[in-house]
Design a protein around this motif. Structure first.
Motif, PDB file in Angstrom:
ATOM      1  N   UNK A 196      99.643  44.078  41.850  1.00  0.00           N
ATOM      2  CA  UNK A 196     100.289  43.072  41.008  1.00  0.00           C
ATOM      3  C   UNK A 196      99.634  41.711  41.192  1.00  0.00           C
ATOM      4  N   UNK A 197      99.312  41.368  42.430  1.00  0.00           N
ATOM      5  CA  UNK A 197      98.662  40.080  42.690  1.00  0.00           C
ATOM      6  C   UNK A 197      97.305  40.007  42.000  1.00  0.00           C
ATOM      7  N   UNK A 198      96.526  41.087  42.066  1.00  0.00           N
ATOM      8  CA  UNK A 198      95.222  41.091  41.415  1.00  0.00           C
ATOM      9  C   UNK A 198      95.370  41.052  39.898  1.00  0.00           C
ATOM     10  N   UNK A 199      96.325  41.809  39.371  1.00  0.00           N
ATOM     11  CA  UNK A 199      96.582  41.787  37.931  1.00  0.00           C
ATOM     12  C   UNK A 199      96.865  40.376  37.458  1.00  0.00           C
ATOM     13  N   UNK A 200      97.757  39.673  38.143  1.00  0.00           N
ATOM     14  CA  UNK A 200      98.126  38.319  37.732  1.00  0.00           C
ATOM     15  C   UNK A 200      96.968  37.348  37.916  1.00  0.00           C
ATOM     16  N   UNK A 201      96.241  37.503  38.995  1.00  0.00           N
ATOM     17  CA  UNK A 201      95.091  36.616  39.227  1.00  0.00           C
ATOM     18  C   UNK A 201      94.062  36.749  38.109  1.00  0.00           C
ATOM     19  N   UNK A 202      93.731  37.983  37.744  1.00  0.00           N
ATOM     20  CA  UNK A 202      92.731  38.182  36.705  1.00  0.00           C
ATOM     21  C   UNK A 202      93.259  37.782  35.333  1.00  0.00           C
ATOM     22  N   UNK A 203      94.522  38.082  35.066  1.00  0.00           N
ATOM     23  CA  UNK A 203      95.101  37.728  33.771  1.00  0.00           C
ATOM     24  C   UNK A 203      95.184  36.221  33.583  1.00  0.00           C
ATOM     25  N   UNK A 204      95.397  35.488  34.661  1.00  0.00           N
ATOM     26  CA  UNK A 204      95.464  34.025  34.586  1.00  0.00           C
ATOM     27  C   UNK A 204      94.081  33.392  34.444  1.00  0.00           C
ATOM     28  N   UNK A 205      93.038  34.191  34.562  1.00  0.00           N
ATOM     29  CA  UNK A 205      91.675  33.672  34.528  1.00  0.00           C
ATOM     30  C   UNK A 205      91.112  33.583  33.120  1.00  0.00           C
ATOM     31  N   UNK A 206      89.798  33.367  33.010  1.00  0.00           N
ATOM     32  CA  UNK A 206      89.140  33.206  31.712  1.00  0.00           C
ATOM     33  C   UNK A 206      88.948  34.561  31.028  1.00  0.00           C
ATOM     34  N   UNK A 207      89.932  34.972  30.254  1.00  0.00           N
ATOM     35  CA  UNK A 207      89.950  36.317  29.676  1.00  0.00           C
ATOM     36  C   UNK A 207      88.740  36.590  28.794  1.00  0.00           C
ATOM     37  N   UNK A 208      88.328  35.599  28.021  1.00  0.00           N
ATOM     38  CA  UNK A 208      87.159  35.804  27.160  1.00  0.00           C
ATOM     39  C   UNK A 208      85.903  36.027  28.004  1.00  0.00           C
ATOM     40  N   UNK A 209      85.792  35.355  29.136  1.00  0.00           N
ATOM     41  CA  UNK A 209      84.652  35.566  30.032  1.00  0.00           C
ATOM     42  C   UNK A 209      84.713  36.956  30.657  1.00  0.00           C
ATOM     43  N   UNK A 210      85.923  37.406  31.022  1.00  0.00           N
ATOM     44  CA  UNK A 210      86.058  38.764  31.567  1.00  0.00           C
ATOM     45  C   UNK A 210      85.627  39.796  30.526  1.00  0.00           C
ATOM     46  N   UNK A 211      86.019  39.574  29.263  1.00  0.00           N
ATOM     47  CA  UNK A 211      85.622  40.496  28.196  1.00  0.00           C
ATOM     48  C   UNK A 211      84.102  40.509  28.035  1.00  0.00           C
ATOM     49  N   UNK A 212      83.482  39.341  28.152  1.00  0.00           N
ATOM     50  CA  UNK A 212      82.024  39.256  28.059  1.00  0.00           C
ATOM     51  C   UNK A 212      81.365  40.013  29.204  1.00  0.00           C
ATOM     52  N   UNK A 213      81.917  39.880  30.406  1.00  0.00           N
ATOM     53  CA  UNK A 213      81.402  40.630  31.550  1.00  0.00           C
ATOM     54  C   UNK A 213      81.441  42.125  31.268  1.00  0.00           C
ATOM     55  N   UNK A 214      82.548  42.605  30.686  1.00  0.00           N
ATOM     56  CA  UNK A 214      82.664  44.026  30.376  1.00  0.00           C
ATOM     57  C   UNK A 214      81.627  44.447  29.338  1.00  0.00           C
ATOM     58  N   UNK A 215      81.382  43.592  28.347  1.00  0.00           N
ATOM     59  CA  UNK A 215      80.369  43.910  27.342  1.00  0.00           C
ATOM     60  C   UNK A 215      78.979  44.015  27.967  1.00  0.00           C
ATOM     61  N   UNK A 216      78.658  43.087  28.850  1.00  0.00           N
ATOM     62  CA  UNK A 216      77.326  43.085  29.455  1.00  0.00           C
ATOM     63  C   UNK A 216      77.140  44.289  30.378  1.00  0.00           C
ATOM     64  N   UNK A 217      78.149  44.565  31.195  1.00  0.00           N
ATOM     65  CA  UNK A 217      78.063  45.743  32.069  1.00  0.00           C
ATOM     66  C   UNK A 217      78.021  47.016  31.226  1.00  0.00           C
ATOM     67  N   UNK A 218      78.794  47.049  30.136  1.00  0.00           N
ATOM     68  CA  UNK A 218      78.764  48.207  29.250  1.00  0.00           C
ATOM     69  C   UNK A 218      77.392  48.424  28.635  1.00  0.00           C
TER      70      UNK A 218
END
Length: 265
Positions: A196-218
């Protein structure tokens, strides 16, 4: 133990900072078996997440085990074409949409995690486990190989030799072993709290940047480093027009690092 009316529960809530998160909980009786109602429910839940993505997703389970695997009745009497359709549908409606969600996706395994549940975990971004968790792709007991993406995603995380061992032996492996292999990211005694702590930490972060990270790794996963390089300028460049990057840059310049807040826009 009588299974609940629905084999799976999808709950949406917000973090203290206002980010929407979703928690998907398996609750299909003592073994959380993947029978047809469970497959139907998880397809519907993933479709719901795709239609309205939150800023973070957590998959977990209730009960003693995460899942005892697939109800073998699902396989009974299938022809070759029907089997192929089964797997293609699960790629199209579960594994691939889950991987492609534009937010971090976490899987928390507190106990025994077999077959379909582990393959779904391998489609998530981060896998957390309790020390007592055990993992296995045991499809060889019915003369099958894991076909929701388990062998290839295990190979990506652990290497091809370990993936072949894992699948061909059908043995159970500990959370610590899979952490050493790079399959499990973290092992926690207080798993629910850590997840739960990790979920909230990541959700509170830069979501568009996280999505970009997933695209690049993909892109790396599908075509290697040079392919990832080829899409990175456009994917990362788009971030410069997001409210989150602009606000975070201004915050950094005004008050220093670590003070920015993000809205996911």
């Amino acid at each position: 133990m009588t299974p609940p009316a629905t084999p799976l529960r999808l709950e949406r809530s917000t973090t203290a900072a206002g980010a929407e998160v979703a928690v998907l909980t398996l609750q299909n009786g003592a073994l959380n078996l993947f029978d047809q109602p469970m497959f139907d429910a998880i397809e519907a839940a993933v479709a719901d997440l795709v239609a309205s993505p939150p800023r973070g997703v957590l998959l977990r389970a209730e009960g003693k085990v995460v899942s005892g695997g697939v109800d073998v009745h699902v396989f009974e009497g299938l022809s070759a074409s029907e089997g192929a359709q089964l797997w293609q549908g699960l790629f199209d409606r579960v594994a691939h949409p889950l991987e492609d969600l534009p937010c971090p996706v976490i899987f928390a395994a507190h106990g025994l995690t077999l077959t379909a549940a582990l393959e779904i975990a391998l489609a998530c971004d981060i896998i957390l486990a309790a020390p007592r968790a055990k993992f296995g792709l045991v499809e060889t007991v019915v003369g099958l190989t894991p076909s929701m993406g388990g062998p290839q995603r295990m190979a990506e995380r652990a290497g091809s030799g370990r993936a072949r061992e894992f699948v061909m032996t059908g043995d159970l492996y500990s959370a610590e072993t899979l952490r050493e292999w790079g399959v499990v990211n973290q092992v926690h005694k207080n798993l629910d709290e850590a997840a739960t702590a990790l979920l909230h930490r990541l959700a509170d972060g830069p979501t568009r940047a996280h999505a970009a990270t997933k695209q690049i790794v993909g892109a790396w996963r599908s075509g290697g480093v040079r392919h990832a390089d080829s899409i990175t300028p456009e994917v990362s460049g788009a971030l410069f027009e997001t409210d989150d990057l602009r606000g975070a840059v201004r915050s950094f310049l005004d008050v220093g690092p670590g003070k920015a807040t993000y809205t996911g826009r």
